[in-house]
Design an enzyme around this catalytic site. Structure first.
Site, PDB file in Angstrom:
ATOM      1  N   ALA A   1       0.861  -1.176   0.000  1.00  0.00           N
ATOM      2  CA  ALA A   1       0.000   0.000   0.000  1.00  0.00           C
ATOM      3  C   ALA A   1       0.902   1.232   0.000  1.00  0.00           C
ATOM      4  O   ALA A   1       2.050   1.179   0.465  1.00  0.00           O
ATOM      5  CB  ALA A   1      -0.894  -0.012   1.231  1.00  0.00           C
TER       6      ALA A   1
ATOM      7  N   GLU B   1       4.821  -5.247   7.143  1.00  0.00           N
ATOM      8  CA  GLU B   1       4.061  -4.206   7.854  1.00  0.00           C
ATOM      9  C   GLU B   1       4.568  -3.948   9.267  1.00  0.00           C
ATOM     10  O   GLU B   1       4.498  -2.814   9.752  1.00  0.00           O
ATOM     11  CB  GLU B   1       2.573  -4.568   7.893  1.00  0.00           C
ATOM     12  CG  GLU B   1       1.846  -4.416   6.569  1.00  0.00           C
ATOM     13  CD  GLU B   1       1.895  -5.654   5.681  1.00  0.00           C
ATOM     14  OE1 GLU B   1       2.712  -6.569   5.957  1.00  0.00           O
ATOM     15  OE2 GLU B   1       1.103  -5.712   4.733  1.00  0.00           O
TER      16      GLU B   1
ATOM     17  N   GLY C   1       0.621  -5.029   0.967  1.00  0.00           N
ATOM     18  CA  GLY C   1      -0.612  -5.123   0.188  1.00  0.00           C
ATOM     19  C   GLY C   1      -0.403  -5.767  -1.172  1.00  0.00           C
ATOM     20  O   GLY C   1      -1.364  -6.282  -1.762  1.00  0.00           O
TER      21      GLY C   1
ATOM     22  N   GLU D   1      -0.558  -9.390  -0.545  1.00  0.00           N
ATOM     23  CA  GLU D   1      -1.971  -9.675  -0.234  1.00  0.00           C
ATOM     24  C   GLU D   1      -2.827  -9.659  -1.491  1.00  0.00           C
ATOM     25  O   GLU D   1      -3.750 -10.466  -1.637  1.00  0.00           O
ATOM     26  CB  GLU D   1      -2.473  -8.645   0.784  1.00  0.00           C
ATOM     27  CG  GLU D   1      -1.754  -8.768   2.112  1.00  0.00           C
ATOM     28  CD  GLU D   1      -2.065  -7.626   3.060  1.00  0.00           C
ATOM     29  OE1 GLU D   1      -1.646  -6.484   2.784  1.00  0.00           O
ATOM     30  OE2 GLU D   1      -2.740  -7.865   4.063  1.00  0.00           O
TER      31      GLU D   1
HETATM   32  N1  CO8 Z   1       4.489   3.188  -0.753  1.00  0.00           N
HETATM   33  C1  CO8 Z   1       4.872   4.379  -1.277  1.00  0.00           C
HETATM   34  N2  CO8 Z   1       5.987   4.530  -2.027  1.00  0.00           N
HETATM   35  C2  CO8 Z   1       6.735   3.442  -2.248  1.00  0.00           C
HETATM   36  C3  CO8 Z   1       6.402   2.178  -1.729  1.00  0.00           C
HETATM   37  C4  CO8 Z   1       5.211   2.076  -0.955  1.00  0.00           C
HETATM   38  N3  CO8 Z   1       4.785   0.924  -0.441  1.00  0.00           N
HETATM   39  N4  CO8 Z   1       7.369   1.309  -2.093  1.00  0.00           N
HETATM   40  C5  CO8 Z   1       8.247   1.992  -2.816  1.00  0.00           C
HETATM   41  N5  CO8 Z   1       7.890   3.278  -2.919  1.00  0.00           N
HETATM   42  C6  CO8 Z   1       8.589   4.365  -3.630  1.00  0.00           C
HETATM   43  C7  CO8 Z   1       9.819   4.838  -2.875  1.00  0.00           C
HETATM   44  O1  CO8 Z   1       9.469   5.777  -1.886  1.00  0.00           O
HETATM   45  C8  CO8 Z   1      10.621   5.430  -4.003  1.00  0.00           C
HETATM   46  O2  CO8 Z   1      10.105   6.698  -4.307  1.00  0.00           O
HETATM   47  P1  CO8 Z   1      11.137   7.925  -4.644  1.00  0.00           P
HETATM   48  O3  CO8 Z   1      11.828   7.495  -5.910  1.00  0.00           O
HETATM   49  O4  CO8 Z   1      10.257   9.095  -4.812  1.00  0.00           O
HETATM   50  O5  CO8 Z   1      12.086   8.001  -3.491  1.00  0.00           O
HETATM   51  C9  CO8 Z   1      10.297   4.519  -5.195  1.00  0.00           C
HETATM   52  O6  CO8 Z   1       9.099   3.843  -4.847  1.00  0.00           O
HETATM   53  C10 CO8 Z   1      11.377   3.492  -5.447  1.00  0.00           C
HETATM   54  O7  CO8 Z   1      11.585   2.781  -4.245  1.00  0.00           O
HETATM   55  P2  CO8 Z   1      13.034   2.636  -3.547  1.00  0.00           P
HETATM   56  O8  CO8 Z   1      13.937   3.756  -3.940  1.00  0.00           O
HETATM   57  O9  CO8 Z   1      12.812   2.417  -2.101  1.00  0.00           O
HETATM   58  O10 CO8 Z   1      13.538   1.292  -4.256  1.00  0.00           O
HETATM   59  P3  CO8 Z   1      14.563   0.248  -3.644  1.00  0.00           P
HETATM   60  O11 CO8 Z   1      14.890  -0.691  -4.763  1.00  0.00           O
HETATM   61  O12 CO8 Z   1      15.674   0.896  -2.929  1.00  0.00           O
HETATM   62  O13 CO8 Z   1      13.707  -0.550  -2.535  1.00  0.00           O
HETATM   63  C11 CO8 Z   1      11.761  -1.690  -1.709  1.00  0.00           C
HETATM   64  C12 CO8 Z   1      12.582  -1.308  -2.951  1.00  0.00           C
HETATM   65  C13 CO8 Z   1      12.562  -2.672  -0.837  1.00  0.00           C
HETATM   66  C14 CO8 Z   1      10.497  -2.372  -2.202  1.00  0.00           C
HETATM   67  C15 CO8 Z   1      11.429  -0.422  -0.888  1.00  0.00           C
HETATM   68  O14 CO8 Z   1      10.882   0.545  -1.766  1.00  0.00           O
HETATM   69  C16 CO8 Z   1      10.427  -0.649   0.223  1.00  0.00           C
HETATM   70  O15 CO8 Z   1      10.794  -1.162   1.255  1.00  0.00           O
HETATM   71  N6  CO8 Z   1       9.173  -0.261  -0.018  1.00  0.00           N
HETATM   72  C17 CO8 Z   1       8.130  -0.366   1.005  1.00  0.00           C
HETATM   73  C18 CO8 Z   1       7.639  -1.791   1.117  1.00  0.00           C
HETATM   74  C19 CO8 Z   1       6.605  -1.904   2.211  1.00  0.00           C
HETATM   75  O16 CO8 Z   1       6.877  -1.652   3.367  1.00  0.00           O
HETATM   76  N7  CO8 Z   1       5.411  -2.332   1.829  1.00  0.00           N
HETATM   77  C20 CO8 Z   1       4.317  -2.514   2.781  1.00  0.00           C
HETATM   78  C21 CO8 Z   1       3.498  -1.272   2.921  1.00  0.00           C
HETATM   79  S1  CO8 Z   1       2.249  -1.428   4.205  1.00  0.00           S
HETATM   80  C22 CO8 Z   1       0.994  -2.294   3.437  1.00  0.00           C
HETATM   81  O17 CO8 Z   1       1.091  -2.666   2.303  1.00  0.00           O
HETATM   82  C23 CO8 Z   1      -0.231  -2.593   4.245  1.00  0.00           C
HETATM   83  C24 CO8 Z   1      -1.451  -2.875   3.404  1.00  0.00           C
HETATM   84  C25 CO8 Z   1      -2.672  -2.623   4.203  1.00  0.00           C
HETATM   85  C26 CO8 Z   1      -4.027  -2.493   3.510  1.00  0.00           C
HETATM   86  C27 CO8 Z   1      -4.051  -2.237   2.041  1.00  0.00           C
HETATM   87  C28 CO8 Z   1      -5.468  -2.102   1.539  1.00  0.00           C
HETATM   88  C29 CO8 Z   1      -5.531  -1.974   0.039  1.00  0.00           C
END
Ligand code: CO8
Length: 259
Positions: free
Chosen positions: A67, A135, A112, A115
């Site tokens: 998400a 999460e 998400g 999921e």
């Molecule tokens: N949300 C928002 N932005 C994101 C997300 C995300 N989940 N994942 C990546 N991005 C963005 C980054 O902020 C970045 O943006 P910018 O270029 O502006 O800085 C861009 O995508 C590229 O990402 P990274 O530079 O971080 O890329 P890396 O290769 O270094 O890392 C990762 C990739 C490991 C995937 C890293 O981006 C990461 O850890 N992302 C977050 C993953 C995460 O924690 N996901 C779980 C989120 S919580 C959730 O999903 C709960 C769901 C609940 C209900 C949903 C109902 C529909």
């Protein structure tokens, strides 16, 4: 189909490929994505000219990296309740569709994203796929079925380990756990090929198989077996049953009409 801004839709033969299309944020699920997915799943041609769906993300790097955290950071409890409920509604819709839905996962399927893949009927993964429920690293838990569908798919212990550690696993480990059905070079192409095969089958039988398997998984075995008996018998009211069996006996290919 250009009315969608956060998803892309492309029909490839009888398969409809729906791709979450926010590659700059690794296809993170915003409320708009959830709303557009919900709309896309209401298309009347699903179950008619469309024999199955493939859910994927654009680009090689991510299926869906979760998400959208930037949209959740200031959510209130009520906002979170609504967001999670809307996500779950999409998951329920996917389960109720009369056609198979395959998640084609390349790159990250986190939070998400994992999921969303789990809400599909089964998952094909490309070798670079990575799955996880991170999460807890954000101080929350999965809110889109991760605690429940994951436990039903891989078992309580494996789901617990993933959900409390936030660990990321690769495609090979996901296959070993039974989270994904197949690891293939091009998961989307493989999923489209599977839908093509399904399109030659009796569509009422396909829908019944999906329905009975999903409903039966939530029932005690005797009740689940009873629902199979009833669904099996009900298909003998259909033209498809006669066509399928007569074609076999006549050594010709069945032409199903879905009636
Ligand atoms: N949300 C928002 N932005 C994101 C997300 C995300 N989940 N994942 C990546 N991005 C963005 C980054 O902020 C970045 O943006 P910018 O270029 O502006 O800085 C861009 O995508 C590229 O990402 P990274 O530079 O971080 O890329 P890396 O290769 O270094 O890392 C990762 C990739 C490991 C995937 C890293 O981006 C990461 O850890 N992302 C977050 C993953 C995460 O924690 N996901 C779980 C989120 S919580 C959730 O999903 C709960 C769901 C609940 C209900 C949903 C109902 C529909």
């Amino acid at each position: 189909m250009s009315r969608f801004e956060t998803i892309q839709i492309e029909d490839r033969g009888p398969a409809r490929v729906i791709a979450v299309n926010r590659p700059k944020v690794l296809n993170a699920l915003s409320p708009e994505v959830v709303a557009e997915l919900s709309h896309a799943l209401e298309a009347p041609e699903i179950g008619r000219s469309v024999s199955g769906l493939v859910l994927t993300g654009t680009g090689d790097k991510a299926f869906v990296a979760g998400a959208d955290i930037s949209r959740m950071v200031d959510m209130t409890e009520d906002d979170a309740l609504l967001f999670a409920s809307q996500g779950h509604a999409v998951g329920d819709m996917l389960g109720r569709l009369p056609v198979p839905v395959i998640a084609a996962v390349q790159g990250f399927a986190l939070g998400g994203g994992c999921e969303l893949a789990l809400a599909c009927d089964f998952i094909y993964a490309s070798p670079n796929a990575k799955f996880g429920q991170p999460e807890v690293k954000l101080g929350v838990i999965p809110g889109f079925g991760g605690t429940q569908r994951l436990a039903r798919r891989v078992g309580v212990a494996a789901a617990l380990e993933l959900c409390v550690t936030g660990a990321t696993i690769d495609a090979t480990e996901a296959y070993r756990l039974g989270l994904v059905n197949r690891v293939v070079d091009d998961a989307c192409a493989a999923a489209v090929a599977t839908i093509e095969k399904v399109s030659a089958m009796g569509p009422l039988a396909v829908a019944a198989a999906k329905d009975v398997i999903h409903r039966g998984a939530e029932l005690p075995l005797d009740a689940a077996n009873q629902s199979e008996i009833e669904a099996f018998a009900a298909l003998f009211r259909t033209e498809d049953q006669r066509e399928g069996m007569q074609a076999f006996v006549a050594k010709r290919r069945a032409q199903f009409g879905g009636k």
